[in-house]
Design a protein around this motif. Structure first.
Motif, PDB file in Angstrom:
ATOM      1  N   GLN A   1      22.697   9.411  -4.592  1.00 54.85           N
ATOM      2  CA  GLN A   1      21.407   9.447  -3.885  1.00 54.85           C
ATOM      3  C   GLN A   1      21.639  10.494  -2.629  1.00 54.85           C
ATOM      4  O   GLN A   1      22.862  10.915  -2.448  1.00 54.85           O
ATOM      5  CB  GLN A   1      21.380   8.044  -3.125  1.00 54.85           C
ATOM      6  N   GLY A   2      20.437  10.961  -2.386  1.00 55.21           N
ATOM      7  CA  GLY A   2      20.489  12.170  -1.229  1.00 55.21           C
ATOM      8  C   GLY A   2      19.270  12.869  -1.268  1.00 55.21           C
ATOM      9  O   GLY A   2      18.031  12.672  -1.972  1.00 55.21           O
ATOM     10  N   PHE A   3      19.114  13.945  -0.316  1.00 60.09           N
ATOM     11  CA  PHE A   3      18.041  14.753  -0.491  1.00 60.09           C
ATOM     12  C   PHE A   3      17.383  15.385  -1.641  1.00 60.09           C
ATOM     13  O   PHE A   3      16.282  15.781  -1.653  1.00 60.09           O
ATOM     14  CB  PHE A   3      17.875  15.567   1.086  1.00 60.09           C
ATOM     15  N   TYR A   4      18.310  15.660  -2.503  1.00 61.22           N
ATOM     16  CA  TYR A   4      17.882  16.304  -3.783  1.00 61.22           C
ATOM     17  C   TYR A   4      17.025  15.534  -4.372  1.00 61.22           C
ATOM     18  O   TYR A   4      16.282  16.070  -5.220  1.00 61.22           O
ATOM     19  CB  TYR A   4      19.288  16.730  -4.549  1.00 61.22           C
ATOM     20  N   TYR A   5      17.250  14.267  -4.428  1.00 62.00           N
ATOM     21  CA  TYR A   5      16.234  13.316  -5.031  1.00 62.00           C
ATOM     22  C   TYR A   5      15.117  13.045  -4.267  1.00 62.00           C
ATOM     23  O   TYR A   5      14.088  13.155  -4.701  1.00 62.00           O
ATOM     24  CB  TYR A   5      17.086  12.131  -5.435  1.00 62.00           C
ATOM     25  N   SER A   6      15.668  12.435  -2.950  1.00 63.69           N
ATOM     26  CA  SER A   6      14.297  11.980  -2.266  1.00 63.69           C
ATOM     27  C   SER A   6      15.015  11.840  -0.721  1.00 63.69           C
ATOM     28  O   SER A   6      15.931  11.354  -0.643  1.00 63.69           O
ATOM     29  CB  SER A   6      13.572  10.762  -2.633  1.00 63.69           C
ATOM     30  N   HIS A   7      13.940  12.215   0.053  1.00 60.16           N
ATOM     31  CA  HIS A   7      14.549  11.502   1.628  1.00 60.16           C
ATOM     32  C   HIS A   7      14.080  10.169   1.479  1.00 60.16           C
ATOM     33  O   HIS A   7      13.250   9.554   0.775  1.00 60.16           O
ATOM     34  CB  HIS A   7      13.516  12.138   2.605  1.00 60.16           C
ATOM     35  N   PRO A   8      14.409   9.446   2.721  1.00 55.17           N
ATOM     36  CA  PRO A   8      14.019   8.031   2.815  1.00 55.17           C
ATOM     37  C   PRO A   8      12.461   8.026   3.061  1.00 55.17           C
ATOM     38  O   PRO A   8      12.029   8.870   3.870  1.00 55.17           O
ATOM     39  CB  PRO A   8      14.815   7.490   3.847  1.00 55.17           C
ATOM     40  N   VAL A   9      11.768   7.078   2.476  1.00 61.30           N
ATOM     41  CA  VAL A   9      10.184   6.879   2.395  1.00 61.30           C
ATOM     42  C   VAL A   9       9.745   5.562   2.695  1.00 61.30           C
ATOM     43  O   VAL A   9      10.616   4.495   2.573  1.00 61.30           O
ATOM     44  CB  VAL A   9       9.490   7.606   1.042  1.00 61.30           C
ATOM     45  N   PRO A  10       8.465   5.535   3.388  1.00 58.01           N
ATOM     46  CA  PRO A  10       8.145   4.192   3.801  1.00 58.01           C
ATOM     47  C   PRO A  10       7.712   3.636   2.390  1.00 58.01           C
ATOM     48  O   PRO A  10       7.719   4.227   1.497  1.00 58.01           O
ATOM     49  CB  PRO A  10       6.824   4.492   4.535  1.00 58.01           C
ATOM     50  N   ARG A  11       7.368   2.272   2.482  1.00 56.83           N
ATOM     51  CA  ARG A  11       7.191   1.345   1.388  1.00 56.83           C
ATOM     52  C   ARG A  11       6.001   1.994   0.557  1.00 56.83           C
ATOM     53  O   ARG A  11       6.024   1.968  -0.579  1.00 56.83           O
ATOM     54  CB  ARG A  11       6.856   0.059   1.736  1.00 56.83           C
ATOM     55  N   GLU A  12       4.914   2.454   1.213  1.00 56.51           N
ATOM     56  CA  GLU A  12       3.673   2.739   0.320  1.00 56.51           C
ATOM     57  C   GLU A  12       3.879   4.294  -0.431  1.00 56.51           C
ATOM     58  O   GLU A  12       3.244   4.462  -1.272  1.00 56.51           O
ATOM     59  CB  GLU A  12       2.574   2.831   1.554  1.00 56.51           C
ATOM     60  N   GLU A  13       4.863   4.868   0.064  1.00 60.29           N
ATOM     61  CA  GLU A  13       5.410   6.041  -0.682  1.00 60.29           C
ATOM     62  C   GLU A  13       6.333   6.024  -1.903  1.00 60.29           C
ATOM     63  O   GLU A  13       6.370   6.731  -2.531  1.00 60.29           O
ATOM     64  CB  GLU A  13       5.773   7.196   0.171  1.00 60.29           C
TER      65      GLU A  13
ATOM     66  N   ASP B   1       5.590   3.964  -4.169  1.00 62.68           N
ATOM     67  CA  ASP B   1       4.939   3.710  -5.616  1.00 62.68           C
ATOM     68  C   ASP B   1       4.897   5.135  -6.483  1.00 62.68           C
ATOM     69  O   ASP B   1       5.046   4.933  -7.778  1.00 62.68           O
ATOM     70  CB  ASP B   1       3.301   3.523  -5.329  1.00 62.68           C
ATOM     71  N   GLU B   2       4.651   6.107  -5.777  1.00 61.86           N
ATOM     72  CA  GLU B   2       4.841   7.536  -6.516  1.00 61.86           C
ATOM     73  C   GLU B   2       6.261   7.900  -7.307  1.00 61.86           C
ATOM     74  O   GLU B   2       6.108   8.193  -8.441  1.00 61.86           O
ATOM     75  CB  GLU B   2       4.484   8.674  -5.413  1.00 61.86           C
ATOM     76  N   LEU B   3       7.284   7.359  -6.528  1.00 63.04           N
ATOM     77  CA  LEU B   3       8.594   7.532  -7.150  1.00 63.04           C
ATOM     78  C   LEU B   3       8.830   6.663  -8.286  1.00 63.04           C
ATOM     79  O   LEU B   3       9.391   7.075  -9.539  1.00 63.04           O
ATOM     80  CB  LEU B   3       9.756   7.188  -6.187  1.00 63.04           C
ATOM     81  N   LEU B   4       8.331   5.282  -8.118  1.00 63.62           N
ATOM     82  CA  LEU B   4       8.494   4.366  -9.638  1.00 63.62           C
ATOM     83  C   LEU B   4       7.528   4.963 -10.406  1.00 63.62           C
ATOM     84  O   LEU B   4       7.917   4.675 -11.812  1.00 63.62           O
ATOM     85  CB  LEU B   4       8.033   3.036  -9.006  1.00 63.62           C
ATOM     86  N   GLN B   5       6.331   5.464 -10.345  1.00 65.64           N
ATOM     87  CA  GLN B   5       5.626   5.722 -11.311  1.00 65.64           C
ATOM     88  C   GLN B   5       6.214   7.165 -12.252  1.00 65.64           C
ATOM     89  O   GLN B   5       6.240   7.245 -13.441  1.00 65.64           O
ATOM     90  CB  GLN B   5       4.211   6.147 -10.883  1.00 65.64           C
ATOM     91  N   ALA B   6       6.921   7.737 -11.344  1.00 59.86           N
ATOM     92  CA  ALA B   6       7.637   9.044 -12.097  1.00 59.86           C
ATOM     93  C   ALA B   6       8.808   8.473 -12.820  1.00 59.86           C
ATOM     94  O   ALA B   6       9.326   9.097 -13.788  1.00 59.86           O
ATOM     95  CB  ALA B   6       8.024   9.870 -10.926  1.00 59.86           C
ATOM     96  N   CYS B   7       9.483   7.521 -12.372  1.00 59.31           N
ATOM     97  CA  CYS B   7      10.792   6.869 -13.281  1.00 59.31           C
ATOM     98  C   CYS B   7      11.819   7.336 -12.847  1.00 59.31           C
ATOM     99  O   CYS B   7      13.007   7.116 -12.944  1.00 59.31           O
ATOM    100  CB  CYS B   7      10.380   6.751 -14.800  1.00 59.31           C
ATOM    101  N   LYS B   8      11.561   9.049 -13.143  1.00 57.75           N
ATOM    102  CA  LYS B   8      12.884   9.796 -13.011  1.00 57.75           C
ATOM    103  C   LYS B   8      12.777  10.793 -11.937  1.00 57.75           C
ATOM    104  O   LYS B   8      11.762  11.142 -11.382  1.00 57.75           O
ATOM    105  CB  LYS B   8      13.161  10.682 -14.386  1.00 57.75           C
ATOM    106  N   LEU B   9      14.120  11.129 -11.319  1.00 58.72           N
ATOM    107  CA  LEU B   9      14.156  11.992 -10.193  1.00 58.72           C
ATOM    108  C   LEU B   9      15.211  13.180 -10.565  1.00 58.72           C
ATOM    109  O   LEU B   9      16.001  13.010 -11.286  1.00 58.72           O
ATOM    110  CB  LEU B   9      14.277  11.359  -8.867  1.00 58.72           C
ATOM    111  N   PRO B  10      14.977  14.451  -9.825  1.00 61.40           N
ATOM    112  CA  PRO B  10      13.931  14.814  -8.856  1.00 61.40           C
ATOM    113  C   PRO B  10      12.483  14.913  -9.858  1.00 61.40           C
ATOM    114  O   PRO B  10      12.719  14.944 -11.244  1.00 61.40           O
ATOM    115  CB  PRO B  10      14.215  16.101  -8.355  1.00 61.40           C
ATOM    116  N   LEU B  11      11.600  14.881  -9.059  1.00 60.08           N
ATOM    117  CA  LEU B  11      10.216  14.785  -9.896  1.00 60.08           C
ATOM    118  C   LEU B  11       9.891  15.882 -10.725  1.00 60.08           C
ATOM    119  O   LEU B  11       9.161  15.845 -11.761  1.00 60.08           O
ATOM    120  CB  LEU B  11       8.978  14.786  -8.526  1.00 60.08           C
TER     121      LEU B  11
END
Length: 866
Positions: free
Chosen positions: A838-850, A852-862
């Motif tokens: 885990q780390g900023f390469y994949y995603s910063h910590p985000v609030p709950r409402e954001e 959804d976009e990560l789960l829809q993408a399924c894979k990271l980084p976007l």
């Protein structure tokens, strides 16, 4: 006793009272007898009246019968002749049986016949009389005429006692009223229905009744005579008894007077014992009152001694009238010596009627005297002894002993209250373990010092705040008994480093304070601080075990703007915390900047408490992905504070303050509840294959492990949200391992048994992780970002990361790398066998409402998804 004036007066009074009582008794019985005899006279008349009325009722009934049947027929025989006054009736005479004749008899004729045929002179006689008689035999006599006159005047009947022929009679007359049946006989007289024809007259002799009642009167006389005799005998016996009682009263009056005097004296003594005055003054006043009581037949002399169990001796606390030589000789008396010492050792009253061999203290011109020496108790505890001088030859008396016992009880209560007050004052103002003043007394002395002006102007004073370094470690390792001994010895050493006029106090735990009054300059204070450092750095011998410690000292001078006792103590405490932050065995002098920093920390804690209540702490999420294909495996739950003024605050800024304030447990519980609710929501809205294995990593503070309901709370929270324990990873830091590895292992085993997975967070930053790793049942190891950041350009660092991964795989642990910021780092870690990251390469910590976009993408980084 017979010569006693009061007894002679009492005897004369008793004789007069006895004669008067006898006369009153006789008069009372005579009056009662006369009343009874008079009552018997009334009974005689009542009996005559009752007989008269019975005869009248009988004759009236007979007359009523005869009248209403029209008369009765009787055979004409001797004594019964046809009534000439009924000759005008054709049916007066009729034939009777056996050739005889039957004649008609009316009621008046029948009554006369019955009266004439009844034998006896002194008997009840009943006759019919008429106002206008048909027969002279029915003519009324003088009394009957007067009775008829009264009846015609309105009386219903008339009766009275009369004397006729020298005898007493009861005479009574009842009126006869004409009825329709009477007209046949009296038609010729012009009688009308309802008129008074005459009356039935009855005469009852009273003399026979009087003869019967005479026997009763004799019984009354005899009964009253017997009562009079018995009463007179009882009076004589009472006279004898009162004489005996009088003599006993004279014998007891002196005793009762003494008892009354003693009660008054005891009341005065009790009032003195409760008065608001110094303890010694109350003892002296009680002794004065006691030595002036009725039993003290010498001039007032006595003393009160207090017992000292440790030295087994008595110490004089108060005295009245003692010779000057005794003030020194009896100032302290050992148990078992002299009379008072014997009373203390035996715990019993010692009496001496003269100066005997038990008087060990003798002096020239000593007058003859005796002693009462009474021990003062409180249960089994001896509090003291008081002695009372008496005249030589004084006889010991039980009443006096009871009085002295009561005085001893009052003195015992007084001394007990005094000792209890002293004990409470010591407990209230002194530390029980070290004997040093406590916080209350220290602040009081500091307040007094500042209030006297000695803490201001050119005179400089200082407050030191001391805290022993590593005391908790020593206390936990060696036990509280050794810890208490260390504190006591430390207190003694600190007190030995200051001047007599200075105050050393223990605030509690391992915290001490020192008030240095009127020092020459700040250098003097720092020199004293150095002496304390050196004194405490010398090893302590605790039952053969050598222990070393040091102290952190904060100093606040009275030349600052803050001159309140609490403020100076707070400033010294702030400086002490700064000294601890700089290391062990340091001294720091307070400055204004420290106060500002402390205020900022306090403000942060207050705002944080409000933030927890108002729901300002939010759960943010950072994805944990597979390093080989970027698939999201879970999220780490991170706390963020949405401050109303400062915006979003990361956990690094407020979690230390939350732990210090004791509210980190509430924050962690709130994060877990939000994370479980989010996980349930995502699983319901994103029905993908990866959602079943999606997990959440929740950080837990070590503060949780001291709570008995910690694991029950975890289980109930996940169960209430509908989340399985295996979907939650509990991340703990190595600090827990360093505190208590054995207890940590037990807690982690229980968590694992409940289904939770345990992850060791920030691995590699501690000191003993590798040594204890094999003993802890953790399933996940997280490599700290400090190792990941530069391992690509550092061969040694790269080798260390590879070693950590191999060790974790050796323990069958899953490895997660933190702080990945580049694709090269991700690929290198994957090549070393690290599965997740885990780390900023994949995603910063985000609030709950954001999320959804990560789960829809399924894979990271976007940018790699497709």
């Amino acid at each position: 006793m017979t010569n006693d004036p009061s007894l002679r007066v009492s005897t004369k009074r008793r004789r007069i009272l006895g004669f008067a009582a006898a006369m009153l008794w006789t008069l009372a019985l005579g009056g009662t007898l006369a009343w009874n005899l008079w009552q018997q006279g009334g009974v005689l008349l009542d009996e005559g009246r009752n007989q008269a009325r019975a005869a009248l009722e009988t004759q009236a009934a007979m007359r009523y019968f005869v009248t209403h049947v029209g008369g009765i027929y009787v055979p004409v025989a001797k004594g019964v002749e046809p009534n000439p006054f009924l000759a005008h009736l054709s049916y007066r005479d009729i034939p009777g049986p056996n050739s005889g004749t039957l004649t008609l008899v009316n009621s008046s004729y029948l009554i006369r016949l019955v009266d004439e045929m009844t034998p006896g002179r002194d008997r009840v006689r009943v006759r019919a009389v008429a106002i206008d008689p048909l027969s002279e035999k029915n003519a009324p006599d003088t009394w009957e005429r007067e009775a008829l006159r009264r009846i015609r005047s309105g009386a219903s009947e008339w009766g009275e006692m009369v004397v006729e022929e020298g005898k007493r009679w009861w005479r009574e007359l009842r009126p006869r009223i004409a009825s329709a049946e009477c007209l046949d006989c009296h038609r010729g007289q012009g009688v009308k229905t309802g008129e008074i024809l005459g009356g039935l007259s009855v005469r009852v002799p009273l003399d026979p009744l009087q003869a019967i009642m005479a026997r009763q009167r004799m019984g009354v006389w005899l009964g009253y005579g017997l009562i009079w005799f018995l009463g007179l005998g009882g009076g004589i016996w009472g006279y004898v008894l009162t004489g005996r009682w009088a003599r006993q009263r004279v014998a007891m009056e002196g005793k009762l007077k003494r008892e009354l005097d003693n009660e008054r004296t005891l009341g005065d003594i009790l009032e003195i014992s409760l008065a608001e005055m110094p303890f010694e003054s109350r003892l002296h006043r009680i002794l004065e009152v006691t030595t002036r009581s009725s039993l003290a037949d010498l001039e007032p002399r006595g003393a009160v001694f207090l017992a000292d169990p440790e030295t087994e001796s008595l110490h004089m606390a108060a005295q009245v009238g003692l010779a000057p030589v005794l003030l020194d000789a009896c100032a302290q008396i050992s148990f078992g010596h002299c009379l008072c010492g014997r009373a203390a050792s035996t715990r019993e009253l010692v009496f001496a009627g003269c100066v005997d061999e038990r008087h060990e203290t003798r002096y020239p011109n000593m007058t003859a005297h005796g002693h009462y020496c009474m021990p003062i108790h409180s249960g089994e505890r001896l509090l003291g002894v008081f002695t009372l001088y008496i005249a030589e030859g004084h006889v010991r008396d039980q009443q006096e002993q009871l009085f002295l016992t009561s005085v001893a009880d009052i003195l015992g209560n007084l001394i007990e209250r005094h000792l209890a007050r002293q004990s409470l004052e010591h407990q209230a103002f002194y530390d029980e373990l070290t004997g040093l003043p406590n916080r209350s007394l220290f602040l009081d002395r500091l307040r007094h010092h500042l209030g006297g002006g000695r803490g201001q102007g050119e005179v400089l004073s200082a407050v030191m705040f001391l805290d022993l370094d590593r005391f908790k470690t020593i206390n936990d390792a060696l036990g509280h008994d050794h810890g208490d001994r260390l504190l006591s010895e430390a207190a003694r050493r600190i007190a030995g480093c200051v001047r007599p006029q200075d105050t050393v106090a223990r605030l509690g735990g391992d915290e001490f304070t020192v008030l240095l009054e009127e020092v020459a300059n700040p250098a003097t204070v720092t020199h004293i601080a150095e002496r304390i450092h050196r004194a405490l750095e010398e090893s302590f011998n605790l039952d053969g075990r050598r222990v070393t410690t040091s102290t952190s000292i904060g100093i606040a001078f009275t030349d600052t703007l803050e001159l309140s006792p609490d403020g100076l103590l707070r400033d010294a405490d702030t400086a002490m915390y700064q000294a601890k932050a700089e290391g062990t065995g340091r001294t720091v002098i307070f400055d204004v900047g420290m106060h500002s920093a402390a205020q900022q920390v306090l403000t942060l804690e207050q705002d944080l408490r409000a933030a927890v209540v108002e729901g300002q702490i939010e759960a943010w999420y950072q994805p944990i992905v597979d390093l080989t294909d970027g698939t999201i495996h879970g999220f780490e739950v991170l706390a963020r504070w949405r401050h109303p003024e400062r915006g979003i605050i990361s956990l690094g800024e407020f979690i230390p303050a939350a732990e210090e304030a004791g509210i980190v447990r509430d924050i962690d519980r709130h994060m877990l509840e939000q994370a479980c609710a989010a996980l349930v929501d995502w699983r319901s809205r994103f029905a993908t294959d990866t959602m079943d294995s999606l997990h959440l990593a929740v950080n837990l503070s070590c503060k949780h492990f001291a709570q008995g309901d910690f694991m029950d709370c975890l289980l109930s929270t996940t169960k209430a949200a509908g989340v399985r324990p295996e979907q939650i990873r509990l991340e703990i830091t190595e600090s827990l391992l360093l505190r208590d590895p054995e207890s940590a292992g037990q807690v982690l085993n229980r968590l694992r048994g409940m289904g939770f997975k345990v992850a060791l967070d920030d691995f590699g930053t501690g000191y003993s992780s590798l040594a204890y790793l094999h003993r802890l049942p953790a399933q996940v190891l997280k490599i700290d970002r400090s190792f990941v950041a530069g391992f690509l350009n550092d061969t040694a660092q790269s080798a260390l990361v590879a070693s950590i991964i191999r060790i974790a795989h050796g323990f069958q642990m899953e490895v997660v790398a933190e702080g990945i910021e580049t694709e090269a780092q991700a690929q290198a870690l994957a090549a070393m066998g690290c599965q997740l990251g885990q780390g900023f390469y994949y995603s910063h910590p985000v609030p709950r409402e954001e999320v959804d976009e990560l789960l829809q993408a399924c894979k990271l980084p976007l940018c790699t998804t497709g």
